[in-house]
Design an enzyme around this catalytic site. Sequence first.
Site, PDB file in Angstrom:
ATOM      1  N   ASP A 163      -3.537   3.106  14.415  1.00 48.71           N
ATOM      2  CA  ASP A 163      -2.745   3.717  13.355  1.00 48.71           C
ATOM      3  C   ASP A 163      -3.346   5.070  13.044  1.00 48.71           C
ATOM      4  O   ASP A 163      -4.201   5.577  13.780  1.00 48.71           O
ATOM      5  CB  ASP A 163      -2.650   2.811  12.125  1.00 48.71           C
ATOM      6  CG  ASP A 163      -3.994   2.597  11.440  1.00 48.71           C
ATOM      7  OD1 ASP A 163      -4.995   3.250  11.793  1.00 48.71           O
ATOM      8  OD2 ASP A 163      -4.039   1.759  10.513  1.00 48.71           O
ATOM      9  N   ARG A 177       0.837  -1.194   0.000  1.00 50.18           N
ATOM     10  CA  ARG A 177       0.000   0.000   0.000  1.00 50.18           C
ATOM     11  C   ARG A 177       0.877   1.250   0.000  1.00 50.18           C
ATOM     12  O   ARG A 177       1.551   1.542   0.988  1.00 50.18           O
ATOM     13  CB  ARG A 177      -0.946   0.032   1.205  1.00 50.18           C
ATOM     14  CG  ARG A 177      -1.787   1.322   1.226  1.00 50.18           C
ATOM     15  CD  ARG A 177      -3.009   1.236   2.121  1.00 50.18           C
ATOM     16  NE  ARG A 177      -2.697   1.272   3.535  1.00 50.18           N
ATOM     17  CZ  ARG A 177      -3.628   1.446   4.484  1.00 50.18           C
ATOM     18  NH1 ARG A 177      -4.906   1.580   4.151  1.00 50.18           N
ATOM     19  NH2 ARG A 177      -3.281   1.458   5.757  1.00 50.18           N
TER      20      ARG A 177
END
Length: 549
Positions: free
Chosen positions: A459, A179
Amino acid sequence: MSAVLKPQAEPPETLAGIEVLGRVDGQDALLTPAALAFLAGLQRRFDAERQARLAARVERQARFDAGALPDFREDTRSIREGDWRVAPIPAALLDRRVEITGPVDPKMVINALNSGANCYMADFEDSTAPTWANLLEGQRALREAVAGTLEFDAPAVDGKPGKAYRLKPEAERAVLIVRPRGWHLDEKHVRVDGQRMSGGLFDLGLFAFHNAATLVSKDRGPYFYLPKLQCMEEAALWNAVLDEIEVQLNLPQGAMKATVLIETLPAAFEMDEILHALRSRIVGLNCGRWDYIFSYIKTLRAHRDRVLPERGQVTMTQPFLRAYSELLIKTCHHRGAHAMGGMAAQIPNPRDPVANAAALARVEADKLREATAGHDGTWVAHPGLVELARGIFDARMPGPHQHDVNRDDVKVTAEDLLKPSLGTITQAGFYGNVEVCVRYLAAWLDGNGCVPIHGMMEDAATAEISRAQLWQWLHFPDDGREPLHLDDGTPVDFALLERALIGLPSKLGNDPNVVGASRVDAAIAMLAELTHRDTLAEFLTLPAYDTFD
């Protein structure tokens, strides 16, 4: 053990309009003249369109702030109603029932590839703080992982050798999916013709330059997750980038495959269109639910009738989230694509059996909901959850996927995707948002993008929910009417925020378990500044990024 990349005091490099402003040991093996020329070519060809797409985001948000609401596009009705399917899915990606995600440091890369998950999403975005050293260490780690040579030896403790981490045989490893950063993020350490490079083009381009040919030879991609898209035009831009990379690197057409995260509210109204824009190479969509909740808050920040309750009450059983999840399944299966489920962020804690049992029960219920609804796979943040998630999907998905679950029963309207949520704001919920923001920001400023907090792997996405909620609650409303109140009647105002912040330096700064404890004061100052702004900052990582050298 491979050398860890460390800062090195040397002057910037310049190559035909390319400036490399960062310097770490070992970077010359990655940023070769050929690699830099390749990256510069991508930047020069595609950055103008990237900037145009970002400007379109600003214009779209201005309409929402003025009272408009997201809706399905009339100009793309023929795509939604057309009879078409995406290209066949490669064998390596047919079964994705369990995917593990995480940052790209060498230890994580080895553990994730060895975890028993079907796939590993190596994340340069939400779980990696983009220091120059982190980014290049991640690129090196992935390059060595693709080659099968990655090793990591943990430091010695109390005179005892640290644990040695080694890759399993290739046939036993998870399939690698990378990603890159989203379109909105720059890479300030590389300038092309005087301008910062796109972070996404840097991450994806550099990985492809070094690894694409090897992965093609193994029938393993390269494969990517594309984050934070808001519309089909942004997907089409990625498609053009992937087309160009295949030409420049002499790869077979369509070899590079992508999965798109539906993690913004506008994108939920363009699932068919995003699949269509990438139809020759897309293999699925993913319910990036944490960022999706953040995007719901951000997109509807000016709509007082759509304020969400505290984060803990915004579960996938909320009608607007259930509608989004079920629409994604229906859309993907109608087009022959995977419908991937969301993240289980819980961290197993065998030292506390009661808390551990409760956490695993929540994971089990969530994964059972996903498998029953028709998802083709799911995400976990910790290797200890792989077996649990796999068992649930194995029991309900005997084949590699559930494309035969067409969900024709699902009829989702625009209002379903926007439906207000019921719930409250408690003092614990408010204070919890403040603490999560400060702890995550402190860790991020210290170079850590993925942080365990109260049994959850936090996160940037989960921190963004907390930060955006605080801003919206504190600025609600701005028209002279009554402010929000906690469930006990306490006004939600800046005095409440100050009370929540005032005790954090002593609580967190002296706690050895707090990652980035030395940055707590800076994190508090940044959160206070962001919450006092008249306008909600688009991403907290944008001002925070400017603090990195």
